[in-house]
Design an enzyme around this catalytic site. Structure first.
Site, PDB file in Angstrom:
ATOM      1  CE  LYS A 122      -2.162   6.631  64.063  1.00  0.00           C
ATOM      2  NZ  LYS A 122      -1.010   7.140  63.332  1.00  0.00           N
ATOM      3  CG  ASP A 140      -1.548   7.954  69.368  1.00  0.00           C
ATOM      4  OD1 ASP A 140      -1.915   7.792  70.049  1.00  0.00           O
ATOM      5  OD2 ASP A 140      -1.912   9.193  69.479  1.00  0.00           O
TER       6      ASP A 140
END
Length: 211
Positions: A122, A140
């Site tokens: 991420k 996320d």
């Protein structure tokens, strides 16, 4: 409700129209500041991160200067972001690695970013897309939730959702779509009480609570 490719394309179009002007919420002035801000954002709001980094970067905003702070001082500076023990260790580890292996400069390579302490897919995707303007989809908690609820990108892990989204969203829109999904999750498709009555996707969303 069967979610066809055509419906997914319609979802993408609606998201783009709705969130066309959204921008990253984190405040930063260079790739290093963005990297540190994203590390701090784990289980913390962007609003809180921006408060913390404004204070931190006024004192130290380079790998070398943050290393000079030391662990206890850095922990005090980022304490209000939560999980500050681990975050401080990861930030110092990243700064050490940047100084020793990259001349104090954040690497542009996705694979090299993954070698930095505290940097997962991420974080690497966020830095890749925002700092270096390369197509990437960072997953996320908001992106993961929204993608699965819409069945736009179904998966049991962030990596699976990332791969699913990359297949349906045109590559040139990957980075922007990441922000569309984030803002949709923050504003409407909330975790506990999604605002389906206000959602422009409710008519084609398989998880809509509106009959």
């Amino acid at each position: 409700m069967r979610i066809t490719k055509k419906i997914k394309e319609q979802m993408i179009q609606i998201l783009e129209t709705t969130y066309i002007d959204v921008k990253p919420a984190l405040v930063f002035s260079n790739p290093f500041e963005l990297l540190i801000a994203v590390i701090l954002s784990a289980q913390c709001t962007d609003v809180r991160v921006n408060i913390t980094t404004k204070r931190l970067f006024a004192k130290a905003n380079t790998p070398a200067s943050i290393l000079e702070m030391g662990l206890s001082t850095l922990e005090d500076e980022i304490r209000d972001c939560g999980l500050y023990h681990n975050k401080a260790k990861n930030i110092l580890g990243t700064c050490q690695k940047l100084c020793e292996g990259y001349g104090g400069v954040v690497p542009e390579s996705f694979d090299e970013l993954l070698k930095l302490p505290g940097v997962g897919r991420k974080t690497a995707n966020v830095v890749t897309s925002i700092a270096f303007q390369r197509p990437a989809i960072a997953v996320d908690t908001h992106v993961f939730r929204v993608a699965n609820r819409l069945k736009l990108g179904v998966g049991e892990t962030p990596f699976a959702v990332e791969q699913a989204l990359m297949k349906i969203i045109p590559k040139e829109k990957w980075s922007a779509a990441h922000h569309w999904l984030i803002w949709h999750g923050r504003k409407l498709c909330k975790s506990r009480a999604p605002l389906c009555g206000q959602c422009p996707l409710h008519e084609i969303c398989p998880s809509s609570t509106i009959a």
